[in-house]
Design an enzyme around this catalytic site. Structure first.
Site, PDB file in Angstrom:
ATOM      1  N   CYS A   1       0.795  -1.226   0.000  1.00 17.49           N
ATOM      2  CA  CYS A   1       0.000   0.000   0.000  1.00 17.49           C
ATOM      3  C   CYS A   1       0.829   1.278   0.000  1.00 17.49           C
ATOM      4  O   CYS A   1       0.333   2.334  -0.388  1.00 17.49           O
ATOM      5  CB  CYS A   1      -0.941   0.011   1.215  1.00 17.49           C
ATOM      6  SG  CYS A   1      -2.178  -1.293   1.192  1.00 17.49           S
ATOM      7  N   ASN A   2       2.069   1.218   0.429  1.00 24.07           N
ATOM      8  CA  ASN A   2       2.897   2.422   0.436  1.00 24.07           C
ATOM      9  C   ASN A   2       3.532   2.716  -0.924  1.00 24.07           C
ATOM     10  O   ASN A   2       4.094   3.777  -1.149  1.00 24.07           O
ATOM     11  CB  ASN A   2       4.017   2.325   1.472  1.00 24.07           C
ATOM     12  CG  ASN A   2       4.877   1.077   1.319  1.00 24.07           C
ATOM     13  OD1 ASN A   2       4.619   0.101   1.997  1.00 24.07           O
ATOM     14  ND2 ASN A   2       5.881   1.088   0.449  1.00 24.07           N
TER      15      ASN A   2
END
Length: 371
Positions: A154-155
């Site tokens: 997700c980053n």
């Protein structure tokens, strides 16, 4: 341009910082049909009260998912890993194409103008990478420079932004695109475990494209308007390396995602550290930041970041809204929020913004921008 738009909202004591590149356009797309949490529980025949509460207390109204078709008995069976990889390939190309074309249309650019394409995905594995598939699908110039960011979770959208910003800075005036395409329904497990319930209650399918153009002496035309990227900062929380992971489930013969229940508190406790590092040397304080675009990681993650950074609910209104309407669409979530901020048209010249994403590692990525 109005007098109001011309007036700088920057704090008067802040020295100008050189821009790395500019964020000049954004576009998003989703796949599958929107399904509410209640509908999903019924479709998946989940009756356990504890499991249902995880879905219904998620602050998510609906998500876009591509679920397996029901069998003759009306039951949606787990899909083999090979079928999930096929689904990932099909959905990411479809969504990615739509998001990229929307992004370019908004800035009046053509596919032929794209000189670098960086694709991000963590919900499946592709070789050749998604960038190659996108170039073929859309008929982009086969000489287009490309890169792929995989497995970072997700980053990764901000990791890609960091990479492409470097390319953009050395190619002023040329158009680069970061494309995050996540087919989260291609990473779904269907079983009765609480581990699965936590993941299945949260993620949705989505893609987002961000266009970048750097100012510079080599540019043939004025750079389109958009916030300037000034600085980035990262933090890898090594003590929580196993807290978010995507690994092989030997019992089911497929990959499975794991989220430690403590991860919201781990991320929240470290958010202040990385934001302070981001602002160090700029003369800016957190109170000088007018716009916060935080990854829609989940209700508890958002709450933890708000508390630890001293933000208001208004500061993260788009983060909350994206979670409500799409769930966690992984690496592209912060760009869904950025798109809403652009459409809101409230950012004034001189104002600062912070972009923040969180993911496996556990990792927090940040970027400082100025309109």
């Amino acid at each position: 341009m109005t007098v109001l738009a011309e007036r700088s909202a920057a704090p008067s004591n802040i020295a100008p910082m050189p821009a790395i590149t500019r964020l000049v356009g954004v576009g998003t797309a989703v796949s599958g049909a929107p399904v509410s949490q209640t509908e999903l529980l019924d479709l998946m025949r989940i009756d356990d009260p504890r499991t249902r509460s995880v879905f219904l207390n998620s602050a998510i109204d609906q998500r876009h998912l591509t679920l397996p078709e029901p069998d003759a008995a009306g039951i949606r069976q787990p899909e083999p890993q090979g079928d999930l990889l096929d689904k990932h390939k099909r959905i990411t190309v479809e969504m990615g194409s739509a998001a990229l074309q929307t992004c370019l249309k908004r800035i009046g650019a053509s596919l032929a103008e794209v000189r670098h394409l960086c694709c991000v995905t963590s919900t499946g594995f592709l070789t050749p990478g998604l960038s190659a598939l996108m170039i073929r699908e859309l008929g982009l110039d086969p000489h287009c420079s490309r890169s792929d960011v995989v497995g970072m979770g997700c980053n990764a959208g901000l990791n890609a932004l960091n990479v492409v910003a470097g390319w953009s800075a050395t190619h002023p005036g040329e158009l680069a695109v970061v494309l995050c395409a996540e087919a989260c329904s291609a990473a779904y497990a269907i079983d009765g475990s609480m581990r699965t319930a936590v993941v299945n209650s949260l993620f949705g399918d989505g893609a987002a494209a961000l266009a970048l153009v750097a100012d510079g002496p080599g540019a043939d035309a004025p750079t389109p308007p958009g916030p300037r990227l000034l600085k980035t900062a990262s933090l890898l929380i090594t003590d929580a390396l196993e807290a978010m992971r995507y690994d092989w489930d030997r019992e089911q013969g497929r990959f499975s995602f794991f989220l430690d229940p403590q991860i919201p508190y781990v991320v929240g406790a470290h958010a202040e550290i990385v934001v302070d590092r981001l602002l160090a040397g700029t003369g800016l304080r957190r109170s000088d930041i007018g716009h916060w675009l935080v990854h829609s990681g989940g209700k508890k993650v958002i709450d933890a970041v708000v508390v630890n950074l001293g933000l208001s609910r208004h500061d993260v209104r788009h983060t909350i809204g994206v979670l409500r309407d799409y769930g966690n669409v992984s690496s592209g979530s912060f760009l869904f929020s950025y798109e809403r901020l652009v459409e809101e048209a409230v950012a004034r010249p001189g104002e600062y913004g912070v972009l923040m994403t969180m993911g496996p590692g556990s990792t927090i990525e940040t970027a400082l921008v100025q309109w």
